[in-house]
Write an enzyme that holds these catalytic residues in place. Structure first.
Site, PDB file in Angstrom:
ATOM      1  N   ARG A 110      24.288  73.998 -80.548  1.00 26.91           N
ATOM      2  CA  ARG A 110      23.270  73.216 -79.840  1.00 26.91           C
ATOM      3  C   ARG A 110      22.212  74.147 -79.295  1.00 26.91           C
ATOM      4  O   ARG A 110      22.530  75.098 -78.586  1.00 26.91           O
ATOM      5  CB  ARG A 110      23.908  72.500 -78.643  1.00 26.91           C
ATOM      6  N   THR A 114      16.566  72.172 -76.356  1.00 27.81           N
ATOM      7  CA  THR A 114      16.380  70.805 -76.882  1.00 27.81           C
ATOM      8  C   THR A 114      17.685  70.027 -76.938  1.00 27.81           C
ATOM      9  O   THR A 114      17.669  68.805 -77.060  1.00 27.81           O
ATOM     10  CB  THR A 114      15.819  70.854 -78.318  1.00 27.81           C
ATOM     11  N   ASP A 206      32.553  74.373 -71.183  1.00 35.06           N
ATOM     12  CA  ASP A 206      32.134  74.763 -72.530  1.00 35.06           C
ATOM     13  C   ASP A 206      33.377  75.059 -73.365  1.00 35.06           C
ATOM     14  O   ASP A 206      34.068  76.070 -73.148  1.00 35.06           O
ATOM     15  CB  ASP A 206      31.221  75.996 -72.459  1.00 35.06           C
TER      16      ASP A 206
HETATM   17  C1  PRP Z   1      29.631  72.283 -78.492  1.00 34.32           C
HETATM   18  C2  PRP Z   1      30.753  71.423 -79.023  1.00 34.32           C
HETATM   19  C3  PRP Z   1      30.044  70.506 -79.999  1.00 34.32           C
HETATM   20  C4  PRP Z   1      28.706  70.316 -79.338  1.00 34.32           C
HETATM   21  C5  PRP Z   1      28.693  68.960 -78.692  1.00 34.32           C
HETATM   22  O1  PRP Z   1      29.327  73.287 -79.382  1.00 34.32           O
HETATM   23  O2  PRP Z   1      31.795  72.160 -79.598  1.00 34.32           O
HETATM   24  O3  PRP Z   1      29.887  71.057 -81.298  1.00 34.32           O
HETATM   25  O4  PRP Z   1      28.573  71.340 -78.346  1.00 34.32           O
HETATM   26  O5  PRP Z   1      27.450  68.690 -78.141  1.00 34.32           O
HETATM   27  P1  PRP Z   1      26.509  67.512 -78.661  1.00 34.32           P
HETATM   28  O6  PRP Z   1      27.377  66.316 -78.820  1.00 34.32           O
HETATM   29  O7  PRP Z   1      25.520  67.367 -77.542  1.00 34.32           O
HETATM   30  O8  PRP Z   1      25.871  67.953 -79.925  1.00 34.32           O
HETATM   31  P2  PRP Z   1      28.154  74.363 -79.105  1.00 34.32           P
HETATM   32  O9  PRP Z   1      26.860  73.831 -79.568  1.00 34.32           O
HETATM   33  O10 PRP Z   1      28.234  74.797 -77.664  1.00 34.32           O
HETATM   34  O11 PRP Z   1      28.497  75.549 -80.081  1.00 34.32           O
HETATM   35  P3  PRP Z   1      29.704  76.601 -80.066  1.00 34.32           P
HETATM   36  O12 PRP Z   1      30.953  75.840 -80.387  1.00 34.32           O
HETATM   37  O13 PRP Z   1      29.321  77.542 -81.141  1.00 34.32           O
HETATM   38  O14 PRP Z   1      29.776  77.227 -78.703  1.00 34.32           O
HETATM   39  N1  URA Z   2      29.730  71.199 -75.422  1.00 34.98           N
HETATM   40  C1  URA Z   2      30.766  71.632 -74.669  1.00 34.98           C
HETATM   41  O1  URA Z   2      31.445  72.587 -75.045  1.00 34.98           O
HETATM   42  N2  URA Z   2      31.024  71.011 -73.526  1.00 34.98           N
HETATM   43  C2  URA Z   2      30.308  69.968 -73.083  1.00 34.98           C
HETATM   44  O2  URA Z   2      30.610  69.429 -71.995  1.00 34.98           O
HETATM   45  C3  URA Z   2      29.233  69.524 -73.867  1.00 34.98           C
HETATM   46  C4  URA Z   2      28.972  70.136 -75.042  1.00 34.98           C
END
Ligand code: PRP
Ligand code: URA
Length: 215
Positions: A110, A114, A206
């Site tokens: 993400r 944005t 997270d």
């Molecule tokens: C987190 C999570 C999802 C996403 C959810 O990943 O594991 O993939 O955010 O958010 P959304 O529903 O608003 O799209 P992140 O983008 O933090 O990536 P990462 O697992 O590489 O840390």
């Molecule tokens: N991604 C995460 O890992 N945690 C949240 O709460 C939302 C998005």
């Protein structure tokens, strides 16, 4: 298992062991090692529920005493697709139930400003049209990542896709349903909502950072 009229695509897995482990997962004091084990265990328990609707076909079997007819899951091998990174934490748990499953990968993160997904990797088995896909990601927040991952799978030919997460926000469930009405979502909890930074409340923080110790 529970469904709710406001969210027709959503199934909440209310199994006592799932709910017990989910509280431990939410706890800010839970260390990385235990967090990883809990994600793995909850994913396995959820997979049991999420696979309940798979189709069966009759198949013969020779017991030590005679020939009879049993059942096997029909079609090609199931395919698990973790969304990187945090979805990786769910793979082994599901594989313990479905050891023959294939594993694809979708890389998405993400954008911090944005909150929209940026994709960087895609690899799934060929003959996608003939397979049942289980997308894995602990968090369904805005739903942007899930909707993008489903769209990528459909472009590759997939037609039967289920989404397994641990914690979902109403915003994410609605966005995914609006874009992909055919995708059934399984979660352990439908939480209250999102904070301005797009984190689920009460959530668990997270997921990727807590799984991999990268805070
Ligand atoms: C987190 C999570 C999802 C996403 C959810 O990943 O594991 O993939 O955010 O958010 P959304 O529903 O608003 O799209 P992140 O983008 O933090 O990536 P990462 O697992 O590489 O840390
Ligand atoms: N991604 C995460 O890992 N945690 C949240 O709460 C939302 C998005």
């Amino acid at each position: 298992m529970g469904t709710t009229p406001d969210f027709p695509t959503l199934t909440i897995v209310g199994h006592p062991l799932v709910q017990h482990k989910l509280r431990l997962l939410r706890d800010r004091e839970t260390p990385t090692k235990i967090f990883k084990e809990l994600v793995d265990e909850i994913a396995m328990l959820m997979a049991y529920e999420a696979t309940a609707g798979l189709s069966l076909e009759e198949a013969p079997v020779e017991t030590p005493l005679e020939r009879t007819v049993g059942y096997r899951v029909s079609g090609k091998k199931l395919t698990l697709v973790p969304i990187l990174r945090a979805g990786l934490g769910m793979v082994e748990g599901v594989l313990r139930l479905v050891p023959s499953a294939r594993v694809g990968h979708i890389g998405l993160y993400r954008d911090h400003d944005t909150l929209e997904p940026v994709d960087y990797y895609f690899k799934v088995p060929g003959d996608a049209a003939e397979r049942d896909f289980f997308l894995l990601d602990p968090m369904l927040a805005t739903g942007g990542s899930a909707a993008s991952a489903v769209a990528s799978l459909k472009r590759a030919g997939a037609t039967r896709i289920r989404f397994l997460c641990l914690v979902a926000a109403p915003e994410g469930v609605r966005r995914l349903a609006a874009a992909h009405r055919d995708v059934q979502v399984y979660c352990a909890s439908l939480d209250r909502g999102l904070n301005p930074q797009g984190y689920i409340l009460p959530g668990l923080g997270d997921a990727g950072d807590r799984l991999f110790g990268t805070r």
